[in-house]
Design a protein around this motif. Structure first.
Motif, PDB file in Angstrom:
ATOM      1  N   ALA A   1     -15.896   1.141  10.180  1.00 18.55           N
ATOM      2  CA  ALA A   1     -15.228   1.534   8.939  1.00 18.55           C
ATOM      3  C   ALA A   1     -13.960   0.711   8.748  1.00 18.55           C
ATOM      4  O   ALA A   1     -13.201   0.475   9.691  1.00 18.55           O
ATOM      5  CB  ALA A   1     -14.893   3.020   8.971  1.00 18.55           C
TER       6      ALA A   1
ATOM      7  N   TYR B   1     -10.365   0.404   6.523  1.00 19.66           N
ATOM      8  CA  TYR B   1      -9.443   1.215   5.730  1.00 19.66           C
ATOM      9  C   TYR B   1      -8.314   0.354   5.162  1.00 19.66           C
ATOM     10  O   TYR B   1      -7.859  -0.607   5.796  1.00 19.66           O
ATOM     11  CB  TYR B   1      -8.836   2.335   6.580  1.00 19.66           C
ATOM     12  CG  TYR B   1      -9.848   3.336   7.080  1.00 19.66           C
ATOM     13  CD1 TYR B   1     -10.189   4.449   6.325  1.00 19.66           C
ATOM     14  CD2 TYR B   1     -10.473   3.158   8.317  1.00 19.66           C
ATOM     15  CE1 TYR B   1     -11.130   5.368   6.781  1.00 19.66           C
ATOM     16  CE2 TYR B   1     -11.409   4.069   8.780  1.00 19.66           C
ATOM     17  CZ  TYR B   1     -11.732   5.175   8.009  1.00 19.66           C
ATOM     18  OH  TYR B   1     -12.661   6.078   8.459  1.00 19.66           O
TER      19      TYR B   1
ATOM     20  N   SER C   1     -17.310  -1.107   5.109  1.00 22.66           N
ATOM     21  CA  SER C   1     -17.527  -1.298   6.541  1.00 22.66           C
ATOM     22  C   SER C   1     -18.049  -2.709   6.760  1.00 22.66           C
ATOM     23  O   SER C   1     -18.520  -3.370   5.826  1.00 22.66           O
ATOM     24  CB  SER C   1     -18.514  -0.268   7.096  1.00 22.66           C
ATOM     25  OG  SER C   1     -19.798  -0.444   6.493  1.00 22.66           O
TER      26      SER C   1
ATOM     27  N   LEU D   1      -8.172   8.818  11.876  1.00 22.89           N
ATOM     28  CA  LEU D   1      -9.251   7.835  11.901  1.00 22.89           C
ATOM     29  C   LEU D   1      -9.943   7.903  13.258  1.00 22.89           C
ATOM     30  O   LEU D   1      -9.279   7.898  14.301  1.00 22.89           O
ATOM     31  CB  LEU D   1      -8.709   6.418  11.690  1.00 22.89           C
ATOM     32  CG  LEU D   1      -8.264   5.996  10.290  1.00 22.89           C
ATOM     33  CD1 LEU D   1      -7.078   6.822   9.810  1.00 22.89           C
ATOM     34  CD2 LEU D   1      -7.870   4.515  10.295  1.00 22.89           C
TER      35      LEU D   1
ATOM     36  N   GLN E   1     -10.995   4.542   2.759  1.00 23.57           N
ATOM     37  CA  GLN E   1     -11.997   3.612   3.274  1.00 23.57           C
ATOM     38  C   GLN E   1     -12.486   2.696   2.156  1.00 23.57           C
ATOM     39  O   GLN E   1     -12.853   3.146   1.072  1.00 23.57           O
ATOM     40  CB  GLN E   1     -13.180   4.366   3.873  1.00 23.57           C
ATOM     41  CG  GLN E   1     -14.199   3.453   4.551  1.00 23.57           C
ATOM     42  CD  GLN E   1     -15.269   4.216   5.326  1.00 23.57           C
ATOM     43  OE1 GLN E   1     -15.138   5.420   5.545  1.00 23.57           O
ATOM     44  NE2 GLN E   1     -16.315   3.514   5.739  1.00 23.57           N
TER      45      GLN E   1
ATOM     46  N   ALA F   1     -12.611   1.660  14.218  1.00 22.78           N
ATOM     47  CA  ALA F   1     -12.128   1.539  12.844  1.00 22.78           C
ATOM     48  C   ALA F   1     -11.173   0.356  12.771  1.00 22.78           C
ATOM     49  O   ALA F   1     -10.564  -0.038  13.770  1.00 22.78           O
ATOM     50  CB  ALA F   1     -11.430   2.817  12.395  1.00 22.78           C
TER      51      ALA F   1
END
Length: 717
Positions: A653, A655, A638, A666, A635, A670
């Motif tokens: 989030a 990634y 955000s 996950l 990660q 996301a």
């Protein structure tokens, strides 16, 4: 070290994937460069060489072959950007291409368009009548010459076309697929008048019964043949100058490649070259993952493409439709709409929000590109919604302006509808998912399949951002996003995975049951042509596979269905088995008991597909295994992202896909950022990284002990 390179030239981006015989897989993406697309090809090859850490010339010298797919031929036909060509046909039959067998008035139209008869354009002529001329000759349905070719008249007719500036001529005579002697003589006469004129014969391009489709196929092939020849010649000469050692191959609509020097002669076979690359790649990846039923979806900058793989084999068609004309091209079935990342959002006269089919393409591109585009696109909406990073695409090499995106959406969509910019962007995202879901219904459900029995593969620059949405539209519960080293260049991976495929066909109508010796003669002739064509490719094959098939129909019907035919000596049981296969497939397509055996069954066209199996079969390499399902190490932070107008912006989030490992899970919402694409994992779903680095999205909460994806060769969905 020997490399195989796949190059996918799209309307907005050019993708490339490199594979070697030691497990290395690299991918690169670069903006396309219309009108000279070869510059974009060299740009993306330079990027691959840079990743290898070697000069371009060194990489090309070690390259076994390059498999090239391009939309240039299809785009030229669709947009009418083709040169003037001439057309020669049998006296009394010129107007068949203008009458269009009536079907040309409705082919390719949506039900909505068909209901508005007065609003339909009837101007679909392939060429002006002054360029469609007749010659005196006649061959009957059995191939017997009834009237000899009048060569003096033919010479005068050819001179008329040449004097009017025509530099390419299509020749399609009545019943020439049974006896091409007059077509071949006309080619000789044209060469006598001017050896540099491009000539296409229907007996070579489309040796099938039905005059209109054969004429249209030959004319369209002639329209794009010279341009394809010039482009490929220039590209290959440039690559040879940079020490390319292996051949340049061109992808065809049938899912296989052909040598560049062979492609222009049957140029029409390349119109779906880029469209089929993703399907071929899905077959290859499906073998690694054990998936045999796959919905292959590719969302690029311009189009949304959907293909189907059933029981490990791509669904095929024998015809397609371009500009209302039926085209005789064996092809992998790929449905397409203009709904890519660059598709333009607009309001119709009723104030309804529409997406596409017009696209901003590479130039000027979406408004956020800052290249002069002022119309809002899917990409602009995704940037406003937070799906795309403000730092830009291609790892920041393609900067994006959120202010320009907001301005375009505000002016064209939000203010006219009385919405905020954010609400308008969310509406664009929702409509995009809905209309791509509609195409999937046509591709899957209307073909008689249950989407719940399929795994959906999503790729292309824009596909991973929308796939969970359009998969939910059709009830598909498992989505695989190929990431790892290929990411959005998955169609190029498919090109690199392709073998050489040639097809030869011949119409010879016969009523079942018919003499097996007749079929044997036809197949022997076709197999000889295919083998000779494979030998001309100048490539060593690991194996050659030949597949026989016959297009059949019920007597007095038009719907033809392709049935496989067993290899080896044919007998009456083999003919009956082919007829039974036809009836079974007919029932699948049109419903049980829809057939009527008592009417009789006719064999129409005999076909042989030859596959030259290349010594390379690219596979995605495994990625490192995670220590635990927790992806926290991958990660990067955000940001507020809006995936649903009802919930608004939610802290989501973010990634980095390069840090994800096999077994990471996950929990949505996301976002997974890749330099060439962005993956959306919506709320209420989980994304699991498999052994090859692909992200599998499923509805529901994360399992307590997530299963690690394993590479198998077994059956799947």
């Amino acid at each position: 070290m020997a490399y195989v390179i796949g190059v996918d030239v799209g309307g907005t981006f050019t993708d490339a994937v490199l594979d070697d015989d030691a497990g290395t897989v690299l991918a690169a993406k670069s903006p396309s460069t219309p009108p000279d697309y070869s510059r974009g090809v060299l740009d993306v090859l330079e990027l691959l060489a840079g990743q290898l850490g070697v000069p371009l010339e060194r990489m090309l010298a070690d390259t076994h072959h390059i498999a090239h797919g391009t939309t240039s031929s299809l785009n030229a036909l669709v947009m009418g950007n083709v040169p003037d060509v001439g057309f020669l046909t049998t006296k009394g039959h010129r107007d068949s291409i203008f009458i269009m067998n009536v079907e040309g008035r409705y082919l390719g139209r949506s039900p909505h368009e068909l209901q508005h008869v007065l609003g339909q354009s009837k101007d679909h002529a392939l060429l002006p009548k002054r360029h469609a001329l007749e010659v005196t000759e006649r061959v009957d349905r059995d191939g017997r010459v009834i009237v000899e070719l009048d060569e003096d008249e033919a010479r005068a007719t050819i001179r008329t076309l040449l004097d009017d500036g025509v530099r390419a001529i299509a020749v399609s005579l009545l019943w020439s697929f049974r006896n091409p002697v007059h077509e071949r003589r006309l080619r000789e006469l044209i060469a006598e008048a001017d050896p540099d004129v491009f000539v296409a014969l229907s007996s070579e391009v489309s040796p099938r019964i039905r005059e209109f489709a054969r004429n249209a196929t030959t004319i369209m092939s002639t329209q794009i043949g010279p341009g394809l020849r010039d482009y490929l010649t220039t590209l290959e000469d440039t690559l040879r100058g940079k020490r390319l050692a292996g051949p340049l191959l061109v992808m065809q609509s049938n899912g296989g490649a052909v040598a560049a020097k062979e492609a222009p002669a049957t140029a029409i076979s390349t119109v779906g070259s880029v469209l089929t690359g993703g399907v071929v790649g899905s077959v290859a990846l499906g073998r690694q993952l054990g998936h045999r039923n796959i919905i292959s979806t590719d969302v690029g900058g311009t189009t949304f493409l959907a293909g189907l793989i059933v029981d490990g084999e791509p669904v095929r068609d024998t015809t397609t439709v371009i500009n209302h004309h039926p085209i005789n091209v064996p092809t992998l079935r790929v449905d397409a709409i203009g709904s890519g990342g660059g598709a333009i959002a607009w309001l119709d006269t009723g104030g309804n929000l529409r997406i596409g089919p017009r696209s901003a393409q590479a130039v000027p591109g979406p408004a956020c590109y800052g290249n002069g585009g002022t119309e809002p696109t899917n990409t602009d909406a995704n940037l406003v919604l937070g799906i795309l990073p403000e730092r830009g695409l291609l790892g920041g090499r393609k900067p994006l302006s959120v202010e320009l995106a907001r301005q375009a959406i505000d002016t064209q969509i939000a203010k006219p509808l009385g919405l905020t910019v954010e609400e308008a962007a969310a509406a664009i995202y929702t409509v995009q998912n809905a209309q791509t879901g509609d195409l999937l219904r046509k591709t899957v459900v209307e073909a008689g399949h249950d989407p719940r029995e399929f795994v959906l593969y999503a790729f292309g620059g824009a596909g991973p951002a929308h796939c969970a949405g359009y998969a939910a539209e059709v009830g598909c519960t498992e989505v695989v996003v190929p990431l790892g080293p290929v990411a959005s260049a998955f169609s190029a991976f498919g090109l690199a995975s392709s073998d050489i495929v040639l097809a030869a066909e011949l119409s010879d109508p016969a009523v079942v049951p018919f003499d097996p010796a007749r079929a044997e003669r036809n197949f022997a002739q076709l197999e000889q042509r295919v083998r000779a064509g494979l030998e001309r490719q100048g490539i060593r094959f690991e194996a050659i596979e030949l597949h026989r098939e016959i297009d059949m129909r019920y007597t007095m019907q038009l719907a033809e269905v392709t049935a496989p035919v067993a290899n080896g000596p044919l007998d009456m049981p083999a003919i009956e088995a082919a007829a039974a296969a036809f009836e079974a497939r007919y029932a699948e397509l049109f419903g049980a008991d829809a057939g009527f055996r008592e009417a009789g069954i006719q064999a129409i066209t005999f076909r042989v597909r030859g596959i030259g199996v290349l010594p390379f079969s690219p596979e995605l390499p495994a990625v490192p295994l995670a220590d635990s399902p927790d992806p926290a190490a991958a990660q990067t932070g955000s940001r507020p992202v809006c995936l649903n107008a009802a919930t608004g912006y939610v802290d989501t989030a973010i990634y980095d896909y390069r840090e994800l490992r096999a077994g990471h899970v996950l929990t949505g919402p996301a976002i997974v950022e890749v330099p060439t694409t962005t993956v959306v994992v919506p709320a209420g779903t989980t994304g699991t990284v498999d052994a090859l680095g692909n992200l599998t999205i499923r509805a529901g909460a994360a399992p307590a002990e997530p299963a690690r994806t394993t590479v198998t060769a077994g059956s799947a969905a």
